[in-house]
Design a protein around this motif. Structure first.
Motif, mmCIF file in Angstrom:
data_model
loop_
_atom_site.group_PDB
_atom_site.id
_atom_site.type_symbol
_atom_site.label_atom_id
_atom_site.label_comp_id
_atom_site.label_asym_id
_atom_site.label_seq_id
_atom_site.Cartn_x
_atom_site.Cartn_y
_atom_site.Cartn_z
ATOM 1 N N LEU A 1 1.099 -1.057 -0.240
ATOM 2 C CA LEU A 1 0.109 -0.053 -0.026
ATOM 3 C C LEU A 1 0.721 1.422 0.024
ATOM 4 O O LEU A 1 0.359 2.194 -0.666
ATOM 5 C CB LEU A 1 -0.973 -0.013 1.091
ATOM 6 N N LYS A 2 1.892 1.165 0.762
ATOM 7 C CA LYS A 2 2.873 2.441 0.851
ATOM 8 C C LYS A 2 3.317 2.578 -0.402
ATOM 9 O O LYS A 2 3.493 3.735 -0.986
ATOM 10 C CB LYS A 2 3.871 2.243 1.759
ATOM 11 N N ARG A 3 3.702 1.571 -1.195
ATOM 12 C CA ARG A 3 4.556 1.546 -2.360
ATOM 13 C C ARG A 3 3.405 2.583 -3.630
ATOM 14 O O ARG A 3 3.873 2.947 -4.276
ATOM 15 C CB ARG A 3 4.841 0.344 -2.943
ATOM 16 N N ASN A 4 2.355 1.849 -3.698
ATOM 17 C CA ASN A 4 1.322 2.501 -4.461
ATOM 18 C C ASN A 4 1.119 3.967 -4.180
ATOM 19 O O ASN A 4 1.000 5.056 -4.912
ATOM 20 C CB ASN A 4 0.075 1.722 -4.355
ATOM 21 N N GLU A 5 1.141 4.176 -2.903
ATOM 22 C CA GLU A 5 0.823 5.809 -2.325
ATOM 23 C C GLU A 5 2.023 6.418 -3.053
ATOM 24 O O GLU A 5 1.748 7.638 -3.373
ATOM 25 C CB GLU A 5 0.511 5.802 -0.848
ATOM 26 N N ALA A 6 3.152 5.921 -2.720
ATOM 27 C CA ALA A 6 4.361 6.716 -3.140
ATOM 28 C C ALA A 6 4.581 6.891 -4.661
ATOM 29 O O ALA A 6 4.794 7.846 -5.068
ATOM 30 C CB ALA A 6 5.700 5.968 -2.704
ATOM 31 N N ASN B 1 4.439 10.466 -6.538
ATOM 32 C CA ASN B 1 5.641 10.795 -7.397
ATOM 33 C C ASN B 1 5.235 11.099 -8.809
ATOM 34 O O ASN B 1 5.577 11.978 -9.428
ATOM 35 C CB ASN B 1 6.367 9.496 -7.493
ATOM 36 N N HIS B 2 3.716 10.528 -9.129
ATOM 37 C CA HIS B 2 3.248 10.712 -10.578
ATOM 38 C C HIS B 2 2.957 12.290 -10.384
ATOM 39 O O HIS B 2 2.689 13.004 -11.375
ATOM 40 C CB HIS B 2 2.315 9.675 -10.794
ATOM 41 N N GLN B 3 2.193 12.465 -9.243
ATOM 42 C CA GLN B 3 1.417 13.881 -9.174
ATOM 43 C C GLN B 3 2.633 15.100 -9.244
ATOM 44 O O GLN B 3 2.537 16.037 -9.871
ATOM 45 C CB GLN B 3 0.801 14.084 -7.910
#
Length: 252
Positions: free
Chosen positions: A51-56, A60-62
């Protein structure tokens, strides 16, 4: 009869012993429980890391999108944005003062502290320092800058000239446009008014110095005398020896 009873008792004992062994085999051992708990803990940590990887990745994309937007903006966009926001606030303040029947300039001066006023005055002096007369080239440059700041371009006239001359409006080294442009009456009147203003200002600030009979005559007219005094004021200490040699006749 007794033998039969004893046989049945032994069979009962065997039956009881068999049921307790199966119950022991059905219950997991302490090592298996600890391994299962450790596996559940690892799975939970793995899900949290996922979940943390998906949030990061999303953050990063934003940031990449925002950075791309900033790079596409003009280099002075932040200053322009701040300037526009300040102008909007000033317009709103002017409207509020007009609605209350107050003078905006008076209200603005009442809100400015003495420290801010002194700081702005020092900044204004640094931006446009009046160093006085140094030489005629610097005076000409200051005059040119003053005149260019006063120019208010006429965009309608500019569009008409573009339609009239086309590419010839932007001359190059091979263009021959001398004598083809005829200024309009408004432009001539504006130039005459500016020249008259300059003459009036020059006459106001010019004052006649007292004449010294004992001073050396090294000029041919009054204008040349003023020029010689200015030259002596700024360059006299560098030419004193040359002047003395010329007066003694020992100059090489």
């Amino acid at each position: 009869m007794a033998a039969a009873v004893s046989a049945l008792g032994s069979l009962g004992d065997l039956g009881d012993g068999g049921s307790s062994g199966s119950e022991d085999e059905a219950q997991p051992s302490a090592a298996e429980v600890a391994a299962a708990q450790k596996r559940e803990e690892r799975l939970r940590k793995f899900r949290e890391l996922h979940l943390k990887r998906n949030e990061a990745r999303k953050l990063n994309h934003q940031e990449v999108v925002e950075e791309d937007k900033r790079l596409k903006l003009p280099p002075n966009w932040e200053a322009k944005k701040a300037r526009l926001e300040w102008e909007l606030k000033v317009e709103e303040k002017k409207k509020e003062c007009a609605a209350r029947g107050e003078d905006y300039e008076r209200v603005k001066l009442l809100e400015i502290s003495a420290e801010d006023a002194e700081r702005w005055e020092r900044k204004k002096k640094r931006k446009n320092p009046d160093l006085g007369f140094s030489d005629y080239a610097a005076a000409q440059l200051r005059q040119y800058q003053r005149l260019t700041r006063q120019i208010k371009p006429d965009l309608e006239q500019y569009e008409k000239l573009k339609e009239q001359y086309g590419e010839a409006l932007y001359p190059t080294s091979d263009s021959l446009l001398h004598g083809t442009h005829v200024p309009d009456k408004e432009g001539i009147d504006r130039m005459v008014a500016d020249l008259e203003k300059q003459i009036e200002k020059r006459e106001k600030y010019s004052r006649r110095r007292p004449y010294n009979d004992d001073a050396d005559i090294d000029y041919i007219n009054e204008r040349n005398a003023k020029f010689n005094k200015k030259a002596e004021r700024f360059y006299g200490k560098y030419t004193a020896e040359i002047k003395q040699n010329l007066e003694r006749g020992t100059a090489v």
